[in-house]
Design an enzyme around this catalytic site. Structure first.
Site, short mmCIF file in Angstrom:
data_model
loop_
_atom_site.label_atom_id
_atom_site.label_comp_id
_atom_site.label_asym_id
_atom_site.label_seq_id
_atom_site.Cartn_x
_atom_site.Cartn_y
_atom_site.Cartn_z
N ARG A 274 0.77 -1.38 -0.07
CA ARG A 274 0.05 0.11 0.10
C ARG A 274 0.96 1.33 -0.07
O ARG A 274 1.87 1.15 0.62
CB ARG A 274 -0.87 0.18 1.27
CG ARG A 274 -2.02 -0.98 1.28
CD ARG A 274 -3.09 -0.28 0.20
NE ARG A 274 -4.29 -1.20 0.20
CZ ARG A 274 -4.59 -2.37 -0.49
NH1 ARG A 274 -3.63 -2.71 -1.37
NH2 ARG A 274 -5.68 -2.88 -0.39
N GLU A 303 -1.42 8.75 -6.39
CA GLU A 303 -1.47 7.92 -7.49
C GLU A 303 -2.40 8.55 -8.56
O GLU A 303 -3.56 8.75 -7.89
CB GLU A 303 -1.69 6.36 -7.36
CG GLU A 303 -0.69 5.52 -6.59
CD GLU A 303 -1.06 4.04 -6.38
OE1 GLU A 303 -1.98 3.64 -6.87
OE2 GLU A 303 -0.37 3.42 -5.77
N HIS A 322 1.36 0.54 -10.03
CA HIS A 322 0.43 -0.44 -9.20
C HIS A 322 -0.17 -1.53 -10.20
O HIS A 322 -0.97 -1.94 -10.33
CB HIS A 322 -0.90 0.47 -9.18
CG HIS A 322 -1.71 0.15 -7.76
ND1 HIS A 322 -1.97 0.91 -6.77
CD2 HIS A 322 -1.76 -1.34 -7.41
CE1 HIS A 322 -2.54 0.16 -6.00
NE2 HIS A 322 -2.35 -1.12 -6.16
#
Length: 570
Positions: A274, A303, A322
């Protein structure tokens, strides 16, 4: 037409070959414990909205029981407008399911997130509306673990930069002298499903394994070939560090300037868990100054990443957008998993990975609902008192509770016990599995004797801080009372911030604690002392308006007569 079956897939294969037909009555066996009647023409009235791209396999499953509309990229205003028409909503990470969207879904029965988290769903709003929220907690386990391993190898051998060099027409071997992972020490922070798979593969590659996970037993760690250590030792000794933990208030910026200073100058850090676990500015500075060897990150505090000092570190940083769950297999797995759960809920069956509603039978839930809250609260409390690394949990049903089905209460207690470590990832469905994987031994006992309350629950946990117990009951129908702590009688409601002390029953103790808390600007909402004999040992329970500042617990234990002090946050 009537049939006894063991699972809903059998029902569909046997009785739903076409969307038309006569009414069907299914009498399900012991797996579901319910009897329900369905008409296939009614099934076609169910409508499912798929608002993010999902694999076709998931759409095919949903189409067996409902009309499926795939409408991706819709703005919130359009989702609010059309939501009243749908019985189910299936999403990935793109759709933000807000309170307004949920409240517009007057017919919504279930929201399914094809992925691990539910960060983009207002779960409390869905719960208030009686809408089940499900996810796929295991669908991308292998994908995420393999990506972490790939990032570690890419970083150790400078593969991204070497590839870019060759494709630019260069042949520069000297600039890409890497290191082997064989016989190196890998520090794994978090030994859940993903961390455990990383450990298994890394061990096969000849790496030495250190692990930090306050909620894993030594036996389970040893099975994986890991030596459990504290974070400081892991930071000091590891050659590679990989993170597999959720972002919580406790883990936010776990990797920061202070912790980076403890590490080897050659250490390489991998984060595919995370964003926000690492202080990215501190990490970039440590790499640029040579304090550590490098980092490979798949997740970031913000992000898309945008402008960041991480972008200017050359071959010492490997950055991916990601991609942890971005494999063809993982996308199929999560789509199938969540689609099956939506299908089952539309058929009147329980969801197996609900994050907000117990995956238990409706009758049991309704009968035990207040006691489920009691069990979960006691589990959370005793877990914090006993310390994170729980070895065993003894659950004793007392009085009237001795005659009820214990499974819902045990599951609720385990959910509370594991919540500080797993947060939203633990639910009534997976709590037992998570406890088993952590090597927590669960013991159930019953005592029909009625004490002060008709029904009580007694939980005793053995953990890194010793053996501790909590007993609780209900006042009226739904007001929780803590009736004993470590066998000392009390009568207090649980509150958000609580302080427990074990002390000698002697004059002045209460005043000293009150003065000490006051000097730190901590206000006491209520206080109660439980004792068995005069001038013997006693327990003091304080409800506080504020969390305790860092360092005050150590000051409390210095007060004469205080033997131990513990904080609990609910």
């Amino acid at each position: 037409m009537t049939a006894a079956v063991g699972d809903s897939q059998t029902i569909l294969q046997t009785f739903l070959p076409t969307p038309q037909g006569a009414a069907i009555k299914f009498s399900c066996g012991s797996k579901f414990g319910v009897v329900f009647s369905l008409s296939t023409h009614l099934l076609t009235m169910s409508k499912v909205l798929v608002s993010d791209p999902i694999d076709q396999a998931g759409i095919d499953i949903l189409s067996q029981v409902a009309q499926v509309d795939v409408k991706t990229g819709l703005p919130q205003e359009e989702l609010i407008r059309i939501m009243p028409d749908y019985d189910a909503l299936m999403i990935r990470s793109g759709t933000q399911v807000t309170k307004e969207i949920i409240e517009a879904g007057k017919q919504l029965k279930i929201i399914g997130r094809a992925g691990v988290g539910v960060d983009n769903v207002d779960v409390p709003a869905a719960t208030r509306q009686g809408i089940v929220v499900v996810n796929s907690p295991e669908g991308n386990t292998i994908a995420a673990a393999e990506h972490a391993l790939a990032m570690m190898l890419s970083l150790s051998r400078y593969i991204p930069d070497a590839n870019a060099s060759v494709t630019s027409g260069n042949w520069d071997r000297k600039s890409f002298m890497g290191v082997e992972v064989y016989k190196k020490t890998l520090g794994i922070v978090g030994l859940g499903k993903i961390g455990s798979h990383v450990a298994t593969v890394a061990r096969a590659m000849g790496m030495k394994l250190l692990a930090y996970d306050p909620f894993i037993s030594n036996d389970r760690a040893e099975q994986l070939g890991c030596r459990l250590v504290d974070l400081d030792l892991l930071f000091r000794e590891a050659d590679f560090i990989t993170l597999h933990i959720p972002k919580t208030p406790e883990t936010a910026n776990m990797i920061n300037a202070e912790t980076l200073a403890k590490m080897k100058p050659t250490v390489r850090i991998i984060n595919c868990a995370r964003g926000g676990i690492i202080d990215e500015a501190a990490l970039a500075e440590a790499i640029a100054s040579g304090k550590i060897g490098g980092a490979a990150l798949d997740v970031f505090s913000k992000e898309p990443l945008g402008e960041s000092p991480l972008l200017h570190l050359g071959k010492a940083a490997v950055l991916t957008p990601h991609l942890g769950a971005s494999t063809a297999e993982a996308q199929v797995n999560v789509s199938i998993d969540v689609a099956e759960q939506i299908r089952d809920v539309l058929l009147g069956l329980p969801a197996r990975s609900a994050v907000n509603i117990p995956g238990l039978y409706p009758d049991a839930i309704e009968k035990l609902r207040p006691y489920l809250r009691l069990a979960e609260t006691l589990g959370n409390m005793v877990g914090q008192l006993a310390g994170g690394r729980i070895e065993s949990l003894n659950i004793r049903m007392e009085g009237d509770l001795a005659s009820v089905d214990s499974k819902p209460l045990v599951v609720a207690a385990l959910k509370g016990l594991l919540y500080p470590a797993l947060r939203e990832r633990v639910n009534y469905v997976n709590a037992g599995i998570e406890a088993k994987e952590r090597g927590i031994r669960v013991i159930e006992t019953r005592d029909a004797a009625i004490r002060d309350y008709a029904g009580s629950l007694h939980l005793e946990a053995k953990g890194s801080l010793g053996d501790h117990s909590v007993t609780g009951a209900l006042l009226g129908n739904d007001e929780i009372r803590i009736t004993a702590v470590n066998e000392f009688p009390v009568n207090v409601p649980p509150t958000q911030n609580m302080l427990f002390t074990l002390h000698r029953d002697m004059p002045g103790i209460i005043g000293k604690i009150g003065s000490l808390l006051g000097s730190f600007n901590v206000n006491i909402a209520s206080m109660q002392v439980g004792r068995k004999i005069v001038r013997g040992d006693a327990v003091m329970v304080l409800s506080l308006d504020d969390p305790l500042p860092e360092g005050i617990l150590a000051e409390i234990t210095k007060v004469q007569g205080i033997r131990d002090a513990y904080t609990v946050t609910l």
